[in-house]
Design a protein around this motif. Structure first.
Motif, short mmCIF file in Angstrom:
data_model
loop_
_atom_site.label_atom_id
_atom_site.label_comp_id
_atom_site.label_asym_id
_atom_site.label_seq_id
_atom_site.Cartn_x
_atom_site.Cartn_y
_atom_site.Cartn_z
N HIS A 52 0.81 -1.22 0.00
CA HIS A 52 0.00 0.00 0.00
C HIS A 52 0.84 1.26 0.00
N GLY A 64 8.61 -13.73 -1.53
CA GLY A 64 9.66 -13.72 -2.54
C GLY A 64 9.65 -12.54 -3.48
N GLU A 65 8.68 -11.61 -3.31
CA GLU A 65 8.63 -10.47 -4.22
C GLU A 65 8.73 -9.15 -3.47
N ARG A 72 -0.56 -8.80 -9.73
CA ARG A 72 -1.87 -9.33 -9.40
C ARG A 72 -1.83 -10.74 -8.83
N VAL A 73 -0.95 -11.57 -9.39
CA VAL A 73 -0.87 -12.95 -8.91
C VAL A 73 -0.41 -12.95 -7.45
N ARG A 75 -0.90 -10.49 -5.33
CA ARG A 75 -2.02 -9.97 -4.52
C ARG A 75 -3.03 -11.06 -4.19
N ALA A 76 -3.18 -12.01 -5.11
CA ALA A 76 -4.14 -13.09 -4.88
C ALA A 76 -3.63 -14.05 -3.81
N ARG A 77 -2.34 -13.97 -3.48
CA ARG A 77 -1.78 -14.90 -2.49
C ARG A 77 -1.76 -14.30 -1.09
N GLY A 102 -14.83 -13.66 -5.86
CA GLY A 102 -14.65 -13.79 -7.30
C GLY A 102 -13.33 -13.23 -7.82
N PHE A 103 -12.63 -12.48 -6.98
CA PHE A 103 -11.33 -11.95 -7.40
C PHE A 103 -10.22 -13.00 -7.30
N TYR A 104 -10.50 -14.10 -6.58
CA TYR A 104 -9.44 -15.06 -6.27
C TYR A 104 -9.63 -16.36 -7.06
N PRO A 105 -8.51 -17.02 -7.35
CA PRO A 105 -8.59 -18.23 -8.17
C PRO A 105 -9.25 -19.40 -7.44
#
Ligand code: ATP
Ligand code: MG
Lengths: 278, 249
Positions: A52, A64-65, A72-73, A75-77, A102-105
């Motif tokens: 943020h 790791g990032e 985005r990937v 953020r989904a974690r 719905g935003f998440y896999p």
């Protein structure tokens, strides 16, 4: 590789040093609590790690990032419960949770999440009509619905009643048992003690102590205070290990119905630490 | 992802599905806010029927509807893209909604795209309904200059959205609501919707947009150059300022 790796992290707001070089490592699966007085820099630190806020200096790796540039990937974690979110939407609890799911896999089932935060009875109520503590529980629901590997909780239980807080603790323990890494800030020391594997105390933008709830700030070595009455007289002794003393008292046939053994609470230790760094 | 992470990279939830879901949510939220619906449909309808069918105000020319209906269309674009959006965004910022959604896999650009798309679809529906009502009560539009009419409408929408985000980013939510409403009323008064505007009013986006829509839709003429210039300038300035000043929390 740890889930959170921070070294020399600094943040300056227009000349004001809010975070002044902190090092922090949180391994996978750990529940880590960040304590500290108002303005210590907890939210600043957590929000830098959430991506943020931009850091002014130092290194930060989250899953790791670099959280400043992660996409985005990434953020989904992660899951996030902000300190200051207070959504008063004209959506029902179910609609909101389903929408964010719905935003998440691979989200958790919506009804299950709502049940986990104890809002099943309110699932059809508009969020605007909920009480403060109930809205806070919606925030928690939205933070965990995506099955995050890493969950950030910034004062998640503010406004919770005691029963809701206990329920929340069970939830956190269940998430931790599933392997979720959790970074939590709180002003409730019993909460930190109940949940955290390790904790750090932040004061004036610096980590002034770090350890387990049992050992923080030398608490483990602080010894115990043993009190008992004998012959109508109150006795108190401060000892490193009470075993020896109690054995002696038993041998002396002292009246042990009034015996108490107290150790400094986490709150005692915390207040001493904060007092030292004021 | 760097090596050493043993968690498998989760499959992406497709961005298009996420955007579609967010757009739908934005529209549902709008539909559920009573004052938003009144602002979106009630006021324009009232102005259209009131000023278009009665002689309560003086308008240039003898075809009242040819003057009033395009003005109402322009007013509607402003109320949705500017007033409604400024108020909503102001509250969403203060409640932490922008921050939370911006940090989710929706992402900040995704949130802005969804908001824009929701506003655009709302505007399309509103304009179609209002134009249909206009036609039903006797407005006779020309179709020949439809493309330039759409062009100025897109410019106006961009300008209003930029201004809305700008206002919501620099003011507190209560102040934003007040300011957005005040600007709406002032533009309505000065903007040449219900009665003749002074010539200089074309520097205002609402007056320029209304004039452009009158020229194209009511008279089948080209958009006056001044209107293009005015709207393009507003769009560039407002969008640039919004990008610079946009605050998420
Ligand atoms: N956006 C900001 N702009 C300027 N200063 C800020 C900003 N956010 C925080 N600060 C300052 O940075 C310091 C640390 O704030 P932070 O919110 O991180 O504290 P905190 O430990 O989370 O406190 P609390 O327990 O009250 O939530 C404070 O002195 C605060 O005033
Ligand atoms: Mg804080």
């Amino acid at each position: 590789m740890d889930v959170i790796e921070v070294s020399g992290l600094r943040k300056t707001y227009r000349g004001h040093d809010a975070v002044r070089g902190i090092d922090l490592n949180v391994p996978r699966g750990e529940v880590f609590a960040l304590l500290g007085p108002n303005g210590a820099g907890k939210t600043t630190t957590v929000e830098i790690l959430e991506g943020h806020r931009r850091r002014s200096g130092g290194e930060a790796r989250v899953l790791g990032e670099d959280p400043g540039t992660a996409g985005r990937v990434w953020r989904a974690r992660i899951g996030v419960v902000l300190q200051d979110a207070d959504d008063a939407a004209d959506l029902t609890v179910t609609e909101m949770v389903r929408h964010v799911a719905g935003f998440y896999p691979d989200p958790r089932p919506v009804a299950e999440v709502i049940d986990l935060v104890g809002l099943t009875e309110k699932s059809k109520a508009r969020i605007r009509t909920l009480s403060g503590g109930q809205r806070r529980r919606v925030d928690v629901a939205l933070g965990i619905v995506g099955r995050p590997e890493l969950l950030f909780l910034d004062e998640p239980t503010t406004g919770f009643d005691p029963a809701a807080r206990r329920q929340f603790w069970d939830l956190i323990r269940a998430l931790a048992a599933e392997g979720t890494t959790i970074l939590l800030t709180t002003h409730y020391l019993e909460e930190a003690e109940a949940l955290a594997d390790r904790l750090a105390v932040l004061s004036g933008g610096l980590i002034v102590a770090e350890g387990t709830p049992a050992t923080l700030g030398g608490r483990g070595a602080a010894g115990a205070r043993v009190s008992w009455r004998h012959g109508g007289v109150q006795h108190t002794e401060q000892v490193t290990d009470p075993t020896e003393l109690i054995r002696k008292l038993v041998a002396e046939d002292a009246d042990l119905t009034t015996l108490t053994v107290t150790r400094p609470t986490l709150e005692d230790t915390y207040l001493t630490l904060i007092g030292d760094h004021r | 992802m760097s090596s050493g992470t043993f968690a498998p990279a989760p499959a992406r939830a497709p961005m298009r599905a996420i955007l579609r879901s967010q757009i739908r949510m934005e529209l549902v939220l709008t539909a559920r806010r009573g004052e938003a619906v009144v602002l979106a449909m009630g006021v324009p309808l009232l102005v259209l029927l009131g000023a278009g069918l009665t002689d309560v105000t003086t308008v240039p020319g003898d075809d009242r509807l040819a003057y009033v209906v395009p003005g109402v269309l322009a007013l509607t674009v402003m109320s949705t893209a500017f007033t409604g959006q400024a108020i909503t965004t102001g509250y969403e910022r203060s409640y932490g909604v922008l921050k939370r959604l911006g940090a989710s896999p929706l992402t900040r650009p995704g949130l802005l795209i969804s908001k824009t798309a929701a506003v655009l679809s709302l505007i399309v529906v509103q304009l179609l309904v209002l134009a249909a009502v206009g036609i039903a009560v006797g407005w006779r539009p020309e179709a020949g200059q439809l493309l330039p009419a759409i062009g100025v409408t897109v410019l106006a929408t961009a300008a209003y959205s930029g201004l809305a985000l700008l206002l919501a980013s620099v003011l507190k939510p209560e102040t934003t609501t007040g300011a957005a409403t005040l600007i709406y009323v002032l533009m309505l008064a000065a903007g040449g919707i219900m009665f003749t505007a002074p010539d200089v009013a074309v520097v205002l986006p609402l007056a320029a947009h209304a004039e452009a829509l009158r020229a194209t839709l009511s008279h089948g003429a080209a958009v006056p150059v001044n209107d293009w210039l005015s709207l393009a300038a507003w769009a560039v300035v407002c969008v640039t300022a919004a990008v610079k000043k946009m605050r998420w929390e």
